[in-house]
Design an enzyme around this catalytic site. Structure first.
Site, mmCIF file in Angstrom:
data_model
loop_
_atom_site.group_PDB
_atom_site.id
_atom_site.type_symbol
_atom_site.label_atom_id
_atom_site.label_comp_id
_atom_site.label_asym_id
_atom_site.label_seq_id
_atom_site.Cartn_x
_atom_site.Cartn_y
_atom_site.Cartn_z
ATOM 1 N N THR A 19 -28.842 -1.677 46.736
ATOM 2 C CA THR A 19 -28.153 -0.432 47.103
ATOM 3 C C THR A 19 -28.275 -0.083 48.593
ATOM 4 O O THR A 19 -28.166 1.076 48.960
ATOM 5 C CB THR A 19 -28.684 0.768 46.282
ATOM 6 O OG1 THR A 19 -30.064 0.963 46.619
ATOM 7 C CG2 THR A 19 -28.534 0.566 44.791
ATOM 8 N N TRP A 20 -28.474 -1.090 49.450
ATOM 9 C CA TRP A 20 -28.511 -0.804 50.886
ATOM 10 C C TRP A 20 -27.109 -0.365 51.299
ATOM 11 O O TRP A 20 -26.129 -1.032 50.911
ATOM 12 C CB TRP A 20 -28.947 -2.064 51.643
ATOM 13 C CG TRP A 20 -29.408 -1.814 53.049
ATOM 14 C CD1 TRP A 20 -29.620 -0.610 53.638
ATOM 15 C CD2 TRP A 20 -29.735 -2.812 54.026
ATOM 16 N NE1 TRP A 20 -30.053 -0.786 54.931
ATOM 17 C CE2 TRP A 20 -30.137 -2.124 55.202
ATOM 18 C CE3 TRP A 20 -29.731 -4.217 54.028
ATOM 19 C CZ2 TRP A 20 -30.530 -2.802 56.367
ATOM 20 C CZ3 TRP A 20 -30.116 -4.880 55.186
ATOM 21 C CH2 TRP A 20 -30.517 -4.178 56.343
ATOM 22 N N ASP A 48 -32.480 -1.608 42.818
ATOM 23 C CA ASP A 48 -33.362 -1.663 43.985
ATOM 24 C C ASP A 48 -32.885 -0.698 45.065
ATOM 25 O O ASP A 48 -31.732 -0.747 45.473
ATOM 26 C CB ASP A 48 -33.352 -3.092 44.555
ATOM 27 C CG ASP A 48 -34.217 -3.216 45.794
ATOM 28 O OD1 ASP A 48 -35.451 -3.301 45.633
ATOM 29 O OD2 ASP A 48 -33.675 -3.203 46.912
ATOM 30 N N TYR A 53 -33.243 3.237 53.240
ATOM 31 C CA TYR A 53 -31.785 3.096 53.169
ATOM 32 C C TYR A 53 -31.098 4.441 53.373
ATOM 33 O O TYR A 53 -31.185 5.341 52.536
ATOM 34 C CB TYR A 53 -31.343 2.462 51.841
ATOM 35 C CG TYR A 53 -31.935 1.077 51.588
ATOM 36 C CD1 TYR A 53 -32.434 0.302 52.634
ATOM 37 C CD2 TYR A 53 -32.007 0.544 50.308
ATOM 38 C CE1 TYR A 53 -32.986 -0.943 52.416
ATOM 39 C CE2 TYR A 53 -32.553 -0.716 50.081
ATOM 40 C CZ TYR A 53 -33.045 -1.445 51.144
ATOM 41 O OH TYR A 53 -33.582 -2.685 50.921
ATOM 42 N N GLN A 163 -40.358 -9.500 47.232
ATOM 43 C CA GLN A 163 -38.905 -9.457 47.476
ATOM 44 C C GLN A 163 -38.629 -10.045 48.861
ATOM 45 O O GLN A 163 -39.127 -9.532 49.860
ATOM 46 C CB GLN A 163 -38.418 -7.999 47.399
ATOM 47 C CG GLN A 163 -36.911 -7.907 47.580
ATOM 48 C CD GLN A 163 -36.376 -6.482 47.513
ATOM 49 O OE1 GLN A 163 -35.817 -5.971 48.472
ATOM 50 N NE2 GLN A 163 -36.529 -5.833 46.376
ATOM 51 N N TYR A 191 -33.314 -11.043 47.981
ATOM 52 C CA TYR A 191 -32.392 -10.053 48.552
ATOM 53 C C TYR A 191 -31.312 -10.727 49.386
ATOM 54 O O TYR A 191 -31.461 -11.884 49.765
ATOM 55 C CB TYR A 191 -33.140 -8.942 49.285
ATOM 56 C CG TYR A 191 -33.762 -9.193 50.644
ATOM 57 C CD1 TYR A 191 -32.981 -9.421 51.784
ATOM 58 C CD2 TYR A 191 -35.141 -9.113 50.809
ATOM 59 C CE1 TYR A 191 -33.556 -9.579 53.036
ATOM 60 C CE2 TYR A 191 -35.734 -9.271 52.062
ATOM 61 C CZ TYR A 191 -34.934 -9.505 53.172
ATOM 62 O OH TYR A 191 -35.502 -9.661 54.402
HETATM 63 P P1 NDP Z 1 -25.734 -8.898 49.552
HETATM 64 O O1 NDP Z 1 -25.972 -10.334 49.846
HETATM 65 O O2 NDP Z 1 -26.045 -8.383 48.222
HETATM 66 O O3 NDP Z 1 -24.210 -8.597 49.934
HETATM 67 C C1 NDP Z 1 -23.607 -7.350 49.773
HETATM 68 C C2 NDP Z 1 -22.156 -7.472 50.219
HETATM 69 O O4 NDP Z 1 -21.496 -8.453 49.426
HETATM 70 C C3 NDP Z 1 -21.349 -6.185 50.050
HETATM 71 O O5 NDP Z 1 -20.488 -6.098 51.162
HETATM 72 C C4 NDP Z 1 -20.539 -6.415 48.793
HETATM 73 O O6 NDP Z 1 -19.291 -5.759 48.796
HETATM 74 C C5 NDP Z 1 -20.329 -7.905 48.849
HETATM 75 N N1 NDP Z 1 -20.145 -8.486 47.523
HETATM 76 C C6 NDP Z 1 -20.999 -8.413 46.463
HETATM 77 N N2 NDP Z 1 -20.487 -9.061 45.405
HETATM 78 C C7 NDP Z 1 -19.288 -9.538 45.794
HETATM 79 C C8 NDP Z 1 -18.275 -10.278 45.146
HETATM 80 N N3 NDP Z 1 -18.397 -10.662 43.875
HETATM 81 N N4 NDP Z 1 -17.167 -10.611 45.850
HETATM 82 C C9 NDP Z 1 -17.030 -10.240 47.155
HETATM 83 N N5 NDP Z 1 -17.938 -9.530 47.820
HETATM 84 C C10 NDP Z 1 -19.070 -9.182 47.152
HETATM 85 O O7 NDP Z 1 -26.499 -8.089 50.715
HETATM 86 P P2 NDP Z 1 -27.575 -6.934 50.795
HETATM 87 O O8 NDP Z 1 -28.179 -7.058 52.140
HETATM 88 O O9 NDP Z 1 -27.005 -5.643 50.390
HETATM 89 O O10 NDP Z 1 -28.726 -7.385 49.770
HETATM 90 C C11 NDP Z 1 -28.809 -6.947 48.438
HETATM 91 C C12 NDP Z 1 -29.897 -5.905 48.273
HETATM 92 O O11 NDP Z 1 -31.181 -6.408 48.603
HETATM 93 C C13 NDP Z 1 -29.747 -4.699 49.227
HETATM 94 O O12 NDP Z 1 -28.652 -3.882 48.889
HETATM 95 C C14 NDP Z 1 -31.111 -4.096 49.111
HETATM 96 O O13 NDP Z 1 -31.246 -3.391 47.900
HETATM 97 C C15 NDP Z 1 -31.987 -5.358 49.129
HETATM 98 N N6 NDP Z 1 -32.445 -5.752 50.481
HETATM 99 C C16 NDP Z 1 -33.800 -5.738 50.730
HETATM 100 C C17 NDP Z 1 -34.287 -6.049 51.979
HETATM 101 C C18 NDP Z 1 -35.761 -6.011 52.222
HETATM 102 O O14 NDP Z 1 -36.193 -6.103 53.384
HETATM 103 N N7 NDP Z 1 -36.577 -5.906 51.201
HETATM 104 C C19 NDP Z 1 -33.398 -6.428 53.100
HETATM 105 C C20 NDP Z 1 -31.998 -6.499 52.709
HETATM 106 C C21 NDP Z 1 -31.568 -6.179 51.449
HETATM 107 P P3 NDP Z 1 -19.003 -4.348 48.061
HETATM 108 O O15 NDP Z 1 -20.211 -3.487 48.294
HETATM 109 O O16 NDP Z 1 -17.765 -3.872 48.716
HETATM 110 O O17 NDP Z 1 -18.806 -4.611 46.583
#
Ligand code: NDP
Length: 277
Positions: A19-20, A48, A53, A163, A191
């Site tokens: 949910t970032w 998560d 965030y 994570q 992640y």
């Molecule tokens: P992701 O790799 O999950 O990518 C998210 C992006 O991918 C969004 O733009 C989303 O679009 C797009 N997307 C998802 N599914 C599809 C699909 N089927 N087709 C096309 N596009 C898609 O990146 P995140 O960095 O958000 O990582 C996931 C989570 O991990 C975070 O949200 C957070 O909760 C966690 N995290 C933790 C970190 C840490 O330091 N502990 C650091 C980074 C992330 P849309 O939203 O428009 O659907």
């Protein structure tokens, strides 16, 4: 939904929801709430978030989304390293609980290693557990050396997950950390499993996914989840993306497909420092 077993024996969904950036745009409110709920309906019940965030906006939006179905969710949040002192962790957790509209987190993580001694953060986690404010605790962005330090401080038995960044373009943990965690019984929560959507534009992935009648996201997520101790937490604010991703949990990839992916995205050939986003 496929599951991953935590050290204490509890099972959580092997695909959760990140949910970032969720909560940052008021115009996306209804869509984000619908996406999270669609995910829960499809078994992606691990959610998560983090105090970091959007300065709490993600936690507020998640709280709104799950208000009527908190019991169905395995809720994860994180404390910033510079809040991770004994007192700071407790207050950060209480603030997160308030924003999330709940009285207990299922899992509370240290967001990345910082300057507060680990013993102190672990003690804060234990106090929060005793007070019934968190059920499990874990870490994030910990490399092998950090995990070994944690074990040496006596926190090795209780850590529920690590994570870390893991996807087809970020395979460094396959050299050491991924196996270390498996051997020690610590699940890895991957992640940015689709590299914040950049991975989905890779021509090789796109072609191979097409040949297999999958979407690039499904192939990338099924690959991350191929190991039994890995949980993937893609973020998708669009319900159609959530539906597409959920199907990846049912896909098991052949040895031939895995070998083809190794040719497109090379595994590490030596130790690499843990990458972070
Ligand atoms: P992701 O790799 O999950 O990518 C998210 C992006 O991918 C969004 O733009 C989303 O679009 C797009 N997307 C998802 N599914 C599809 C699909 N089927 N087709 C096309 N596009 C898609 O990146 P995140 O960095 O958000 O990582 C996931 C989570 O991990 C975070 O949200 C957070 O909760 C966690 N995290 C933790 C970190 C840490 O330091 N502990 C650091 C980074 C992330 P849309 O939203 O428009 O659907």
């Amino acid at each position: 939904m496929k599951t991953v077993t935590l050290p204490g024996g509890e099972k959580v969904s092997a695909m959760g929801q990140g949910t970032w950036y969720v909560g940052d745009d008021p115009a996306l409110r209804n869509q984000e709430i619908a996406a999270i709920n669609r995910g829960i309906d499809l078994g992606m019940t691990l959610i998560d978030t983090a105090e970091m965030y959007g300065d709490g906006r993600s936690e507020r939006r998640v709280g709104e989304a799950i208000a009527t179905r908190r019991d169905e969710v395995f809720l994860v949040s994180k404390v910033l390293p510079y809040h991770a002192s004994l007192k700071g962790t407790v207050s950060a957790c209480e603030a997160s609980l308030k924003r999330l509209g709940t009285d207990c987190l299922d899992l509370y993580l240290l967001h990345w290693p910082g300057s507060v001694p680990l013993e102190e953060t672990v003690e804060a986690f234990e106090r929060l557990q005793q007070a019934g404010k968190i059920r499990h605790w874990g870490v994030s962005n910990f490399d092998v050396e950090d995990m070994e330090t944690l074990v040496a401080t006596g926190g090795g038995d209780a850590v529920a997950v690590n994570q870390v960044l893991y996807n087809l373009t970020r395979r460094g943990i396959e050299w050491d950390l991924l196996d270390w965690c498996q051997e020690e019984g610590v699940p890895v929560m991957a992640y940015s499993p689709v590299e914040q959507a950049r991975l989905l534009r890779e021509a090789g992935l796109f072609r191979l996914a097409g040949d297999l009648d999958l979407t690039p996201a499904q192939l990338a997520l099924a690959w991350v989840m191929r190991r039994s101790h890995v949980i993937a937490i893609p973020k998708a604010a669009r319900p159609d993306h959530v539906e597409e991703n959920a199907k990846a949990a049912e896909i098991s990839l052949s040895e031939e497909t895995l070998a083809m992916l190794d040719r497109i995205f090379a595994p590490p050939n030596g130790p690499e420092a843990l990458e972070m986003l």
